[in-house]
Scaffold this motif. Structure first.
Motif, PDB file in Angstrom:
ATOM      1  N   ASP A 178       0.739  -1.266   0.050  1.00 49.83           N
ATOM      2  CA  ASP A 178      -0.168   0.145  -0.087  1.00 49.83           C
ATOM      3  C   ASP A 178       0.970   1.236   0.002  1.00 49.83           C
ATOM      4  O   ASP A 178       1.793   1.433   0.807  1.00 49.83           O
ATOM      5  CB  ASP A 178      -0.944   0.046   1.397  1.00 49.83           C
ATOM      6  N   THR A 179       0.699   2.315  -0.850  1.00 53.70           N
ATOM      7  CA  THR A 179       1.454   3.299  -1.157  1.00 53.70           C
ATOM      8  C   THR A 179       0.550   4.591  -0.648  1.00 53.70           C
ATOM      9  O   THR A 179      -0.786   4.716  -1.306  1.00 53.70           O
ATOM     10  CB  THR A 179       2.134   3.608  -2.529  1.00 53.70           C
ATOM     11  N   PHE A 180       0.979   5.206   0.153  1.00 51.93           N
ATOM     12  CA  PHE A 180      -0.058   6.385   0.535  1.00 51.93           C
ATOM     13  C   PHE A 180       0.548   7.724   0.408  1.00 51.93           C
ATOM     14  O   PHE A 180       1.704   8.079   0.618  1.00 51.93           O
ATOM     15  CB  PHE A 180      -0.229   6.557   2.197  1.00 51.93           C
ATOM     16  N   THR A 181       0.052   8.533  -0.570  1.00 51.55           N
ATOM     17  CA  THR A 181       0.800   9.778  -1.047  1.00 51.55           C
ATOM     18  C   THR A 181      -0.423  10.922  -0.464  1.00 51.55           C
ATOM     19  O   THR A 181      -1.487  10.981  -0.857  1.00 51.55           O
ATOM     20  CB  THR A 181       0.549   9.966  -2.571  1.00 51.55           C
ATOM     21  N   VAL A 182       0.317  11.905   0.165  1.00 45.09           N
ATOM     22  CA  VAL A 182      -0.417  12.981   0.611  1.00 45.09           C
ATOM     23  C   VAL A 182      -0.060  14.296  -0.006  1.00 45.09           C
ATOM     24  O   VAL A 182       1.024  14.703   0.212  1.00 45.09           O
ATOM     25  CB  VAL A 182      -0.330  13.312   2.010  1.00 45.09           C
ATOM     26  N   SER A 183      -0.993  14.827  -0.629  1.00 47.28           N
ATOM     27  CA  SER A 183      -1.004  16.050  -1.540  1.00 47.28           C
ATOM     28  C   SER A 183      -0.857  17.382  -0.467  1.00 47.28           C
ATOM     29  O   SER A 183      -1.277  17.277   0.592  1.00 47.28           O
ATOM     30  CB  SER A 183      -1.956  16.228  -2.493  1.00 47.28           C
ATOM     31  N   VAL A 184      -0.477  18.428  -1.195  1.00 43.47           N
ATOM     32  CA  VAL A 184      -0.765  19.668  -0.289  1.00 43.47           C
ATOM     33  C   VAL A 184      -2.251  19.956   0.121  1.00 43.47           C
ATOM     34  O   VAL A 184      -2.931  19.872  -0.953  1.00 43.47           O
ATOM     35  CB  VAL A 184      -0.119  20.884  -1.105  1.00 43.47           C
ATOM     36  N   GLY A 185      -2.526  20.088   1.493  1.00 42.27           N
ATOM     37  CA  GLY A 185      -3.855  20.306   1.767  1.00 42.27           C
ATOM     38  C   GLY A 185      -4.463  18.870   2.206  1.00 42.27           C
ATOM     39  O   GLY A 185      -5.768  18.847   2.729  1.00 42.27           O
ATOM     40  N   GLY A 186      -3.723  17.981   1.807  1.00 41.59           N
ATOM     41  CA  GLY A 186      -4.313  16.687   2.339  1.00 41.59           C
ATOM     42  C   GLY A 186      -4.229  16.006   3.616  1.00 41.59           C
ATOM     43  O   GLY A 186      -3.268  16.181   4.135  1.00 41.59           O
ATOM     44  N   ARG A 187      -5.298  15.579   4.275  1.00 43.54           N
ATOM     45  CA  ARG A 187      -5.159  15.452   5.725  1.00 43.54           C
ATOM     46  C   ARG A 187      -6.451  14.475   6.067  1.00 43.54           C
ATOM     47  O   ARG A 187      -7.300  14.509   5.516  1.00 43.54           O
ATOM     48  CB  ARG A 187      -4.969  16.482   6.705  1.00 43.54           C
ATOM     49  N   LEU A 188      -6.187  13.593   6.943  1.00 47.03           N
ATOM     50  CA  LEU A 188      -7.173  12.669   7.661  1.00 47.03           C
ATOM     51  C   LEU A 188      -7.553  12.899   9.061  1.00 47.03           C
ATOM     52  O   LEU A 188      -6.629  13.196   9.834  1.00 47.03           O
ATOM     53  CB  LEU A 188      -6.902  11.307   7.537  1.00 47.03           C
ATOM     54  N   ASN A 189      -8.670  13.033   9.535  1.00 47.76           N
ATOM     55  CA  ASN A 189      -9.155  13.306  10.703  1.00 47.76           C
ATOM     56  C   ASN A 189      -9.234  11.903  11.676  1.00 47.76           C
ATOM     57  O   ASN A 189     -10.041  11.676  12.541  1.00 47.76           O
ATOM     58  CB  ASN A 189     -10.345  13.822  10.940  1.00 47.76           C
ATOM     59  N   GLY A 190      -8.562  10.948  10.788  1.00 49.95           N
ATOM     60  CA  GLY A 190      -8.420   9.561  11.512  1.00 49.95           C
ATOM     61  C   GLY A 190      -7.282   9.110  11.329  1.00 49.95           C
ATOM     62  O   GLY A 190      -6.156   9.505  11.568  1.00 49.95           O
ATOM     63  N   ARG A 191      -7.063   7.848  10.974  1.00 52.74           N
ATOM     64  CA  ARG A 191      -5.767   7.016  10.679  1.00 52.74           C
ATOM     65  C   ARG A 191      -5.515   6.322   9.437  1.00 52.74           C
ATOM     66  O   ARG A 191      -6.514   5.924   8.554  1.00 52.74           O
ATOM     67  CB  ARG A 191      -5.360   6.281  11.745  1.00 52.74           C
ATOM     68  N   VAL A 192      -4.403   6.047   9.115  1.00 53.30           N
ATOM     69  CA  VAL A 192      -4.051   5.235   7.916  1.00 53.30           C
ATOM     70  C   VAL A 192      -3.354   3.942   8.588  1.00 53.30           C
ATOM     71  O   VAL A 192      -2.507   3.978   9.409  1.00 53.30           O
ATOM     72  CB  VAL A 192      -2.842   5.827   7.195  1.00 53.30           C
ATOM     73  N   SER A 193      -3.946   2.735   8.195  1.00 50.27           N
ATOM     74  CA  SER A 193      -3.820   1.557   8.868  1.00 50.27           C
ATOM     75  C   SER A 193      -3.077   0.682   7.612  1.00 50.27           C
ATOM     76  O   SER A 193      -3.926  -0.003   7.005  1.00 50.27           O
ATOM     77  CB  SER A 193      -4.735   0.890   9.684  1.00 50.27           C
ATOM     78  N   GLY A 194      -1.951   0.403   7.436  1.00 50.10           N
ATOM     79  CA  GLY A 194      -1.480  -0.738   6.270  1.00 50.10           C
ATOM     80  C   GLY A 194      -0.965  -1.879   7.016  1.00 50.10           C
ATOM     81  O   GLY A 194      -1.258  -2.015   8.227  1.00 50.10           O
ATOM     82  N   MET A 195      -0.506  -2.703   6.194  1.00 51.15           N
ATOM     83  CA  MET A 195       0.120  -4.038   6.985  1.00 51.15           C
ATOM     84  C   MET A 195       1.700  -4.137   6.280  1.00 51.15           C
ATOM     85  O   MET A 195       2.440  -3.112   6.166  1.00 51.15           O
ATOM     86  CB  MET A 195      -0.783  -5.085   6.770  1.00 51.15           C
ATOM     87  N   GLU A 196       2.049  -5.532   5.991  1.00 49.32           N
ATOM     88  CA  GLU A 196       3.402  -5.644   5.469  1.00 49.32           C
ATOM     89  C   GLU A 196       3.765  -4.992   4.387  1.00 49.32           C
ATOM     90  O   GLU A 196       2.878  -4.964   3.269  1.00 49.32           O
ATOM     91  CB  GLU A 196       3.689  -7.009   5.337  1.00 49.32           C
ATOM     92  N   GLY A 197       4.885  -4.286   4.029  1.00 47.82           N
ATOM     93  CA  GLY A 197       5.146  -3.969   2.631  1.00 47.82           C
ATOM     94  C   GLY A 197       4.712  -2.336   2.335  1.00 47.82           C
ATOM     95  O   GLY A 197       4.600  -2.261   0.986  1.00 47.82           O
ATOM     96  N   ASP A 198       4.049  -1.786   3.115  1.00 44.74           N
ATOM     97  CA  ASP A 198       3.574  -0.440   2.971  1.00 44.74           C
ATOM     98  C   ASP A 198       4.798   0.446   2.719  1.00 44.74           C
ATOM     99  O   ASP A 198       5.915   0.448   3.168  1.00 44.74           O
ATOM    100  CB  ASP A 198       2.649  -0.081   3.916  1.00 44.74           C
ATOM    101  N   ALA A 199       4.110   1.652   2.017  1.00 43.01           N
ATOM    102  CA  ALA A 199       5.192   2.773   1.761  1.00 43.01           C
ATOM    103  C   ALA A 199       4.573   4.070   2.164  1.00 43.01           C
ATOM    104  O   ALA A 199       3.248   4.301   2.100  1.00 43.01           O
ATOM    105  CB  ALA A 199       5.766   2.818   0.388  1.00 43.01           C
TER     106      ALA A 199
END
Length: 199
Positions: A178-199
């Protein structure tokens, strides 16, 4: 007989199970735990007024939907647990099966802390999937596989090339990369949860 009246977003709970009409509000009868219940005026879950742009609606409670292909030409939305049942043909079922829409499939979750889990989608399903979280703390679970997430605004973004989401506070990946890319102005009011091999 239960009459919910016009307007609003009504709900029906029988013996702990949320009963939601499969289609447009009307008069329906269901048999649950030996009881015969007739109701009307409760908003339907499935809107196929435009077959190319299908809408599936959640409830005001905490819903857990799984989206998965049945075959090359049809898709199913089901409740993860039997506490969510669709009323259709005087009975209840834990899922709705309908033809693949050509353009969009919108999951409008309304209120509650809701989850959408993406199952296996056939190559024949090409519609854009739109997840509208609404109020509450909502989640998109991509399952196992290679997933590219884009967080482009507040609780807003996309998954791979097919899924967009808004008002979704939590993103869950699986055992793939799982690759998570955050742009300018991007945000979560919670959390990101991945497992093995994430970026």
């Amino acid at each position: 007989q239960i009459d919910a009246g016009a307007g609003g977003q009504d709900g029906l709970i029988i013996h702990g199970s949320r009963i939601v009409p499969a289609a447009t509000p009307g008069v329906d009868t269901v048999f649950v735990a030996g009881a015969v219940v007739t109701f009307q005026g409760i908003e339907g879950a499935l809107d196929v007024t435009d077959p190319a742009r299908v809408v599936v609606r959640g409830t005001l409670a905490d819903d857990y939907f799984v989206l998965e292909s049945v075959d090359t030409s049809s898709i199913r939305v089901r409740g993860e647990n039997y506490d969510f049942l669709f009323a259709t043909d005087n009975s209840t079922a834990d899922g709705l099966v309908f033809a693949n829409p050509a353009t969009t499939l919108t999951l409008d979750l309304f209120a509650g802390s809701d989850t959408v889990k993406l199952g296996v989608l056939d190559a024949g399903f090409t519609a854009a999937v739109i997840v509208k979280g609404g109020d509450g703390d909502d989640m998109v679970d991509a399952g196992d596989g290679t997933n590219a997430w884009q967080i482009t605004g507040e609780d807003t973004g996309s998954l791979n090339t097919q899924v967009t989401f808004q008002d979704v506070e939590e993103l869950v990946g699986g055992t793939g990369v799982d690759t998570f890319t955050v742009s300018v102005g991007g945000r979560l009011n919670g959390r990101v949860s991945g497992m093995e091999g994430d970026a």
